[in-house]
Design a protein around this motif. Structure first.
Motif, PDB file in Angstrom:
ATOM      1  N   LYS A  53       0.835  -1.201   0.000  1.00 59.78           N
ATOM      2  CA  LYS A  53       0.000   0.000   0.000  1.00 59.78           C
ATOM      3  C   LYS A  53       0.869   1.250   0.000  1.00 59.78           C
ATOM      4  CE  LYS A  53      -3.888  -2.180   2.395  1.00 59.78           C
ATOM      5  NZ  LYS A  53      -4.796  -2.143   3.577  1.00 59.78           N
ATOM      6  N   GLY A  54       0.873   1.928  -1.125  1.00 57.72           N
ATOM      7  CA  GLY A  54       1.558   3.207  -1.232  1.00 57.72           C
ATOM      8  C   GLY A  54       0.574   4.344  -1.045  1.00 57.72           C
ATOM      9  N   ASP A  66      -2.065   6.957  -1.904  1.00 60.48           N
ATOM     10  CA  ASP A  66      -3.032   7.064  -2.999  1.00 60.48           C
ATOM     11  C   ASP A  66      -2.901   8.370  -3.769  1.00 60.48           C
ATOM     12  OD1 ASP A  66      -4.078   4.595  -2.329  1.00 60.48           O
ATOM     13  OD2 ASP A  66      -5.572   5.451  -0.976  1.00 60.48           O
ATOM     14  N   SER A  67      -2.490   9.423  -3.101  1.00 62.37           N
ATOM     15  CA  SER A  67      -2.493  10.740  -3.731  1.00 62.37           C
ATOM     16  C   SER A  67      -1.167  11.097  -4.397  1.00 62.37           C
ATOM     17  CB  SER A  67      -2.825  11.814  -2.676  1.00 62.37           C
ATOM     18  OG  SER A  67      -1.869  11.769  -1.638  1.00 62.37           O
ATOM     19  N   TRP A  68      -0.249  10.167  -4.450  1.00 62.75           N
ATOM     20  CA  TRP A  68       1.058  10.462  -5.003  1.00 62.75           C
ATOM     21  C   TRP A  68       1.436   9.380  -6.000  1.00 62.75           C
ATOM     22  CZ3 TRP A  68       6.245   8.515  -3.303  1.00 62.75           C
ATOM     23  CH2 TRP A  68       7.302   9.224  -3.897  1.00 62.75           C
ATOM     24  N   ALA A  69       1.733   9.757  -7.227  1.00 58.69           N
ATOM     25  CA  ALA A  69       2.006   8.788  -8.288  1.00 58.69           C
ATOM     26  C   ALA A  69       3.493   8.535  -8.462  1.00 58.69           C
ATOM     27  CB  ALA A  69       1.412   9.284  -9.594  1.00 58.69           C
TER      28      ALA A  69
END
Length: 286
Positions: free
Chosen positions: A275-276, A278-281
């Motif tokens: 789980k990385g 969510d708001s950062w690509a």
């Protein structure tokens, strides 16, 4: 030559006989966990911290009527019991894990039996002092383990014999008392890896004041652990979780455990599950 010496000689030949090969993906995935256990100051500190906290809590727990386990009875007039797992809780088997990594082996009953026959596992930091203090305070120490009784012509349970010998060498209390040990398949009703039936046996004669382990199965029934990992804990399991650090103590084990059952067998297939944010690509620019 004594039977124990013969067993050790056979064990050495079995473990030394495995051929090395290029590291597999699985072997590489195990390296950090084994290395951390063997060499990190943090592993020593974490285990010692858990056992020192358990030691500090024990006098009050012995005086109380609270149960550490879901398996329980009437606390009054029963001797207090401290129930511990063996592998990676009181005995450090990282040498076996290191051998498996270096030879690209997986856990197997034959090589595991050979390792047990060596009786060379080290004590987990803090475990000897804690169990000795528990005995001094009047608690009976029980070792509940999924080491398995596999009868041989000269010994109905070699795993019990080797475990007792290993613990005796290290100074663990009750190592000479077979009644302190509860192995898988030692009795017909203990055929499962679920330790609930063995904790129930202890609860008939003792007041279980503390549980110590390295896996959730050392504290809960197997089906409760499975639901917990799915995010669907039953009420009893949910209530028990609040007791970690009070009368339940977890020893860190990054090498293996029931947590692996919830993961793909191929370590590479586990990467997408991480789980990385969510708001950062993954952008590196401001």
């Amino acid at each position: 030559m004594k039977a124990s010496s013969i067993a050790a000689a056979v064990a050495l030949s079995l473990l030394a006989g495995a051929a090395s090969a290029e590291p597999t993906t699985r072997s590489i995935s195990q390296v950090n966990g084994v290395y951390w256990t063997q060499f990190s100051l943090e592993h020593h500190a974490a285990a010692a911290m858990a056992y020192q906290a358990a030691t500090a809590a024990l006098p009050g727990l012995i005086r109380s009527k609270a149960w550490a386990s879901l398996e329980r009875g009437e606390a009054s007039r029963k001797r207090p019991a401290v129930v511990l797992d063996v592998d990676e809780t009181v005995l450090d088997n990282s040498a076996y894990d290191a051998w498996a990594v270096q030879t690209n082996q997986s856990f197997a009953p034959k090589s595991w039996a050979a390792w047990l026959a060596l009786e060379e596992a080290l004590a987990v930091p803090g475990a000897v002092a804690f169990t000795q203090q528990a005995a001094r305070l009047g608690a009976d120490v029980f070792y509940v383990t999924n080491r398995e009784c596999t009868p041989e012509p000269t010994d109905p349970c070699p795993a019990l014999t080797h475990t007792q010998n290993n613990l005796r060498k290290l100074g663990f209390p009750r190592a000479n008392d077979p009644a302190a040990f509860m192995l898988r398949k030692q009795r017909p009703e203990w055929n499962s890896s679920d330790k609930s039936a063995r904790r129930e046996t202890i609860a008939r004669t003792h007041h279980i004041v503390m549980l110590v382990g390295d896996d959730m199965g050392d504290f809960l029934p197997v089906d409760s652990v499975a639901r917990l990992r799915k995010g669907e804990p039953d009420a009893a399991a949910q209530a028990l979780l609040a007791n970690f650090g009070k009368n339940l103590f977890m020893i860190p084990n990054p090498s293996y455990g029931s947590w692996e059952k919830a993961l793909p067998a191929d370590p590479a297939a586990r990467i997408p599950l991480l789980k990385g944010p969510d708001s950062w690509a993954g952008k590196t620019e401001p």
